[in-house]
Design an enzyme around this catalytic site. Structure first.
Site, mmCIF file in Angstrom:
data_model
loop_
_atom_site.group_PDB
_atom_site.id
_atom_site.type_symbol
_atom_site.label_atom_id
_atom_site.label_comp_id
_atom_site.label_asym_id
_atom_site.label_seq_id
_atom_site.Cartn_x
_atom_site.Cartn_y
_atom_site.Cartn_z
ATOM 1 N N HIS A 35 0.917 -1.441 0.343
ATOM 2 C CA HIS A 35 0.007 -0.401 0.213
ATOM 3 C C HIS A 35 0.941 1.569 0.347
ATOM 4 C CE1 HIS A 35 -2.196 2.839 1.650
ATOM 5 N NE2 HIS A 35 -3.282 2.301 1.262
ATOM 6 N N CYS A 62 -4.728 2.256 -3.936
ATOM 7 C CA CYS A 62 -3.706 2.982 -2.960
ATOM 8 C C CYS A 62 -2.417 2.234 -3.031
ATOM 9 C CB CYS A 62 -3.772 3.536 -1.679
ATOM 10 S SG CYS A 62 -5.062 4.687 -1.529
ATOM 11 N N LYS A 108 -10.310 -1.023 10.652
ATOM 12 C CA LYS A 108 -10.532 -2.279 9.865
ATOM 13 C C LYS A 108 -10.356 -3.135 10.149
ATOM 14 C CE LYS A 108 -6.787 -0.076 6.236
ATOM 15 N NZ LYS A 108 -7.785 0.470 5.047
ATOM 16 N N GLN A 143 -4.535 -4.687 7.088
ATOM 17 C CA GLN A 143 -4.971 -6.051 5.973
ATOM 18 C C GLN A 143 -5.137 -7.239 6.957
ATOM 19 O OE1 GLN A 143 -8.152 -5.730 3.949
ATOM 20 N NE2 GLN A 143 -7.113 -3.166 3.687
ATOM 21 N N ASP A 196 3.326 -5.183 8.017
ATOM 22 C CA ASP A 196 2.706 -3.630 8.303
ATOM 23 C C ASP A 196 0.939 -4.404 8.272
ATOM 24 O OD1 ASP A 196 -0.103 -2.429 7.088
ATOM 25 O OD2 ASP A 196 1.178 -1.402 5.575
HETATM 26 N N1 PLP Z 1 -1.774 -0.357 4.769
HETATM 27 C C1 PLP Z 1 -2.663 -1.824 3.933
HETATM 28 C C2 PLP Z 1 -2.303 -3.071 3.496
HETATM 29 C C3 PLP Z 1 -3.926 -0.537 4.071
HETATM 30 O O1 PLP Z 1 -4.809 -1.593 2.788
HETATM 31 C C4 PLP Z 1 -3.816 0.617 4.031
HETATM 32 C C5 PLP Z 1 -5.373 0.776 4.341
HETATM 33 O O2 PLP Z 1 -5.718 0.660 3.080
HETATM 34 C C6 PLP Z 1 -3.084 1.261 4.686
HETATM 35 C C7 PLP Z 1 -1.955 0.370 5.120
HETATM 36 C C8 PLP Z 1 -3.698 2.396 5.441
HETATM 37 O O3 PLP Z 1 -4.318 2.391 6.608
HETATM 38 P P1 PLP Z 1 -4.684 3.761 6.947
HETATM 39 O O4 PLP Z 1 -5.241 4.850 6.441
HETATM 40 O O5 PLP Z 1 -5.993 3.484 8.066
HETATM 41 O O6 PLP Z 1 -3.725 4.818 7.557
#
Ligand code: PLP
Length: 415
Positions: free
Chosen positions: A132, A373, A235, A212, A209
């Site tokens: 992401h 993203c 999430k 998900q 990270d």
């Molecule tokens: N990393 C992953 C794999 C994501 O799916 C997301 C959000 O879709 C993020 C990071 C960013 O999360 P946040 O916008 O809650 O900071």
């Protein structure tokens, strides 16, 4: 085998769980809501909404500084939530649990506080093609500031990490590995245990990270042996504006604060400041107490169902959706990893994903369309965008039928 693992979808009382989520009764354009955008943000059950409300009605005041009763209640609630997160992640100490605004802020914290002071020109940060933007851009920013390089491990046409190539990219100059636990664009579950073992064999720390991953799988940071783990509450059936950075205590201890202000200090004078101890050193300013309380309630809620049962049920949804969508002519799944979390990304010949998303909305179906993203992933597959349906444990096969029929109808309309 535990009773939880033996649970089959038939034993999973989805109707009961659905009743816990008031928003699922919503009608959109006169149709029952079919909410399949859980990868972006999942919905909150009454238990979470009630906990946030209870906090606001009976406990709210500023934390840590007050001697009055409400401030102490707020502090107890906030620190109690931290302890709940510690147990959820099986971290050794609540000193290792930093509250952030979400995954993005957690990764930026590590980039600025852990990586930036350490990086020299020519040093490398190793990520994967599946990331992401939140796990790409912060590293590009520190690389630009320090002369370090971003190195990207390749994937294959299924959307899986090429683990051998990843291992070869770990080198003398690699200072940190930062990788998704589960890809948001494709659903790929990455082999994070192997990744950590490979990196640790070279004394390289690893950030995962987990944005998900946490809604779908039990995460044990000690078993994973990762050094940092980031996730967002919104999430995993919790509120927005709150997330967590887990960090190994020895690393966090050695890191400088990244933001200055109240709460992160022990004493301040114009000649110098003494920083607070962990975890407060990294929590400058008034935190999102109500959010932390909501996150703890979300953890209680999903623990009450059991993440193994959730995973088993969602796996059934994924298989069903994959099979049924596969019957639509011109539909191509993007991301067919052997180990996948419960989402499907796809393109439909002759129909732009954004048009598809708009048409499905008319039928009450919420899916996400776009690059999610994760522009490099789209580039790899040679598509500008995909449609993504991401499932939660409150979704049903009947909802997948509604999705499949609406996609097939859209194909006929445009086809
Ligand atoms: N990393 C992953 C794999 C994501 O799916 C997301 C959000 O879709 C993020 C990071 C960013 O999360 P946040 O916008 O809650 O900071």
């Amino acid at each position: 085998m535990s009773a939880q693992i033996r649970a089959t979808p038939a034993e999973f009382d989805v109707a009961r769980y659905r009743a816990d989520f008031p928003i699922l009764a919503e009608r959109i354009h006169g149709k029952p809501l079919v909410y399949l955008d859980n990868g972006a943000s999942s919905q909150r059950p009454t238990a979470v909404l009630d906990a946030e409300r209870r906090y606001a009605e009976h406990m709210h005041a500023n934390v840590h500084r007050g001697v009055h009763t409400l401030s102490q209640r707020a502090t107890d609630a906030f620190e109690g939530a931290r302890e709940r997160v510690r147990v959820f992640l099986n971290a050794r100490s609540s000193r290792e649990i930093i509250f952030t605004r979400g995954t993005t802020e957690a990764i930026n914290l590590v980039a600025q506080s852990y990586a930036r002071p350490k990086l020299a020109p020519g040093d490398e940060i190793l990520i994967t093609w599946l990331e992401h933007h939140a796990n790409i851009v912060p590293w590009q920013m520190v690389a630009a500031a320090t002369g370090a390089k971003l190195v990207v491990a390749p994937i294959n046409r299924r959307g899986e990490l090429e683990l051998e190539a990843f291992a070869r990219l770990l080198g003398e100059r690699t200072r940190l590995v930062a990788t998704a636990h589960v890809s948001n664009a494709l659903g790929t579950v990455l082999p994070v245990k192997e990744i950590v073992a490979l990196a640790h064999a070279r004394n390289i720390p690893v950030l995962l990270d987990g944005a998900q991953a946490v809604p779908h799988t039990a995460v044990d940071v000690r078993a994973l042996d990762c050094d940092f783990y980031a996730f967002s509450a919104h999430k995993m059936y919790g509120p927005t504006g709150i997330g967590v950075l887990y960090g190994r205590e020895s690393l966090l201890e050695a890191m400088p604060p990244w933001q200055g202000g109240g709460d992160m200090i022990l004493s301040v004078s114009f000649t110098g400041t003494t920083y607070n101890e962990l975890p407060h050193k990294f929590e400058a300013g008034t935190p999102h107490m109500g959010g932390a309380v909501g996150l703890a309630a979300a953890i209680d809620y999903i623990d009450g169902i059991g993440l193994e049962r959730i995973a088993a049920y969602e796996h059934g949804l994924l298989e069903y959706a994959t099979e049924r969508l596969g019957t639509i002519e011109g539909l191509e799944l993007v991301g067919t990893a052997r180990d996948k979390a419960s989402l499907v990304s796809f393109t439909l010949k002759g129909v732009h994903p954004h048009d598809l998303g708009t048409i499905l909305d008319q039928s009450g179906i919420a899916i996400r369309t776009g690059h999610h993203c994760a522009m490099p992933v789209m580039e790899y597959f040679g598509v500008p965008a995909t449609a993504r349906a991401s499932f939660a444990f409150y979704n049903t096969r009947a909802e997948i039928d509604v999705l499949v029929e609406a996609v097939a109808a859209a194909k006929t309309l445009f086809g």
